[in-house]
Design an enzyme around this catalytic site. Structure first.
Site, short mmCIF file in Angstrom:
data_model
loop_
_atom_site.label_atom_id
_atom_site.label_comp_id
_atom_site.label_asym_id
_atom_site.label_seq_id
_atom_site.Cartn_x
_atom_site.Cartn_y
_atom_site.Cartn_z
N GLY A 277 1.29 -1.14 -0.28
CA GLY A 277 -0.39 0.07 0.30
C GLY A 277 0.49 1.42 -0.02
CB SER A 278 -0.07 4.47 1.66
OG SER A 278 0.87 5.98 1.69
#
Lengths: 127, 401
Positions: free
Chosen positions: A59-60
């Site tokens: 993810g981020s």
């Protein structure tokens, strides 16, 4: 066991194993060091003072700052052991001086919750 | 099939060691100051992690880690300290921040938040960043020629750059892209090498309707099952909106940094109604919502134009926040879109985005309607609110009159 060193250092502590990959930005509360994603298998657990064993980060890209914030807030894992070190985890650990190693799958799978280990990310060993 | 297990993960690391030039070694040893030593420490760590053989030049860094809500005091102080003597070596653009300075007074954010956000903004500007505050650099800047090596941290932008713009980047982190901005370099590994860009898994798109919401959910699914690159077949109706949604969904759940279209070699999995429902169930936590947010990724001019034409005459029944890059503000006004969206009750916000916004507070809002799968994940985990996922078509049909 022999491990590949990504970020050098040495730490001793109890293992905390995650089955799921970790999205540090969404999944971890940077102030408290607790897992806040209720769908994650470590939901509610405190990462501080543990050797965090998890497959990889997902993810981020800002998750790297979450790792840095955990260190700043004294809630960071003592060291991390991954199956695959992703760029977010590696860069977050590098800037926060958190030892990070990659273990072979069979060694990785032998690690158990609560087990006391030494991560020697200078010599590339887990004792 | 349980997509949570990294079943298809294939680790194909070369055994080569990272070799640095004499100049790079010297910088790593601190001979050019602490800032560059730190930047090289990051590059070496990610170089080792990804099995790189050397560092190579990159032409453009796009940084994440701009929103005070995400990087907090630790990040604000780090950047303030860094900006005292650091300068970016290459073109550097930045992700959205926490609010739109023009409208922040309407949101009741505390003074400390505003001050610290402005401090972060100043630090990046002082180091030489272009103050773009956008997660869609691919829509607002001219793209370099195909094959150019860049360093994009924002995950949707990295995936879009690799898959649509033919640029080469790994799915960088906030710190790895920062290190690239400071040194003009990045480790030569993973998606920077042609041979690693070939997908080993194909996902067959079989869900209907193939709208942007379905593609966002497909992206979230792909992130969980794919290695660093994935092929997607059956991708009809993949317009810009769906493509951005796909990139954002994929960037949220995984470490996959690229897709190709059409069936590839290797394993195949279907993304059908059942898989779609399974991902949707994970992210859709409310029947409806109190407010609507559009934009994560931010809406570009094309989507704004489409939204304005869909709305003609209709108005939102609920508060609707529309997130855009500042770069299109003038065109939006000149083309009449600002007037049309405002008439319909839309609230246009520049420089910020749904994702990790401090502007949606669970004290005031129980749940949010959005077509963004990425937004849905962070609204649930970070803002702690319920999320009702609807396509834009559904939102216009059900939430306007």
């Amino acid at each position: 066991m022999n491990v590949k060193v990504i970020v050098r250092g040495r730490a001793e502590g109890a293992v905390l194993c995650a089955r799921h990959p970790i999205n540090f930005l969404g999944g971890i509360d940077k102030k408290t060091g607790r897992v806040r994603d209720e769908k994650h298998d470590l939901f509610g657990k405190f990462l501080g003072d543990k050797i965090l064993v998890f497959p990889n980060g997902v993810g981020s890209s800002v998750g790297a700052y979450t790792i840095y914030s955990l260190m700043y807030n004294k809630a960071a894992p003592l060291a991390m052991v991954c199956l695959h070190a992703d760029i977010t985890t590696a860069s977050g650990c590098a800037i926060s001086n958190i030892p990070l190693v990659v273990a072979e799958r069979k060694d990785y799978e032998s690690l158990r919750d609560g087990q006391k280990i030494v991560v020697d990310a200078l010599e590339g060993k887990i004792l | 099939m349980s997509y949570a297990a990294h079943k298809y993960y294939i680790c194909s690391k070369k055994g080569t060691a990272l070799e640095l030039t004499k100049e790079e070694e010297a910088a790593l040893d601190g001979k050019q100051g602490e800032t560059l030593a730190m930047a090289y420490r990051i590059l070496v760590a990610i170089g080792k992690a990804t099995g790189a053989d050397k560092l190579i030049p990159v032409e453009w860094a796009h940084l994440s880690g701009v929103n005070y809500n995400t990087i907090g005091d630790a990040g604000e102080q780090f950047l303030s300290h860094l900006s005292q003597d650091a300068k970016f070596k290459i073109k550097t653009t930045v992700n959205p921040m926490g609010f739109d300075s023009d409208s922040v007074s309407r949101f009741g954010l505390d003074e400390e938040f505003i001050q610290k956000q402005q401090s972060i903004r100043k630090s990046y500007e002082k180091m030489g960043a272009i103050p773009s505050f956008s997660c869609i650099p691919y829509e607002i800047f001219e793209m370099p020629k195909g094959g150019t090596q860049v360093s994009f941290a924002e995950s949707n932008a990295a995936i879009y750059a690799n898959s649509v713009s033919s640029l080469k980047t790994n799915k960088e982190s906030a710190f790895s892209a920062l290190a690239s901005a400071l040194t003009g370099k990045s480790p030569h590994s993973d998606l920077r090498e042609e041979e690693n860009r070939k997908p080993k898994l194909t996902i067959r798109m079989k869900a209907e309707p193939a709208d942007e919401l379905a593609y966002g959910l497909l992206g979230y699914f792909a992130g969980k099952v794919a290695d660093s690159s994935v092929a997607i077949s059956g991708s009809k109706g993949l317009d810009r909106r769906s493509c951005k949604s796909l990139c954002a969904g994929m960037g949220t759940s995984g470490s996959c940094g690229m897709f190709t279209l059409g069936e590839g070699e290797g394993e195949k999995v279907d993304f059908d109604r059942k898989e779609l429902a399974s991902v949707r169930d994970e992210l859709n936590t409310a029947e409806s919502g109190d407010i609507i947010t559009l934009g994560s990724p931010q809406l570009g001019l094309e989507e704004i134009s489409d939204l304005a034409s869909r709305l003609k005459g209709r108005s939102f029944r609920k508060r609707c926040m529309i997130f855009c890059p500042r770069a299109i503000q003038g065109q939006m006004r000149d083309l009449g879109y600002t007037k049309e969206l405002t008439r319909a009750g839309g609230e246009i916000l520049y420089d910020c985005c749904t994702c990790l916004t401090p502007l949606v507070d669970k004290e005031d809002v129980d749940s949010v309607i959005t077509n963004s799968v990425k937004g849905a994940y962070y609204l649930r985990t970070s803002n702690g609110v319920g999320v009702s996922l609807k396509s834009l078509k559904q939102i216009v049909e059900e939430e306007t009159a």
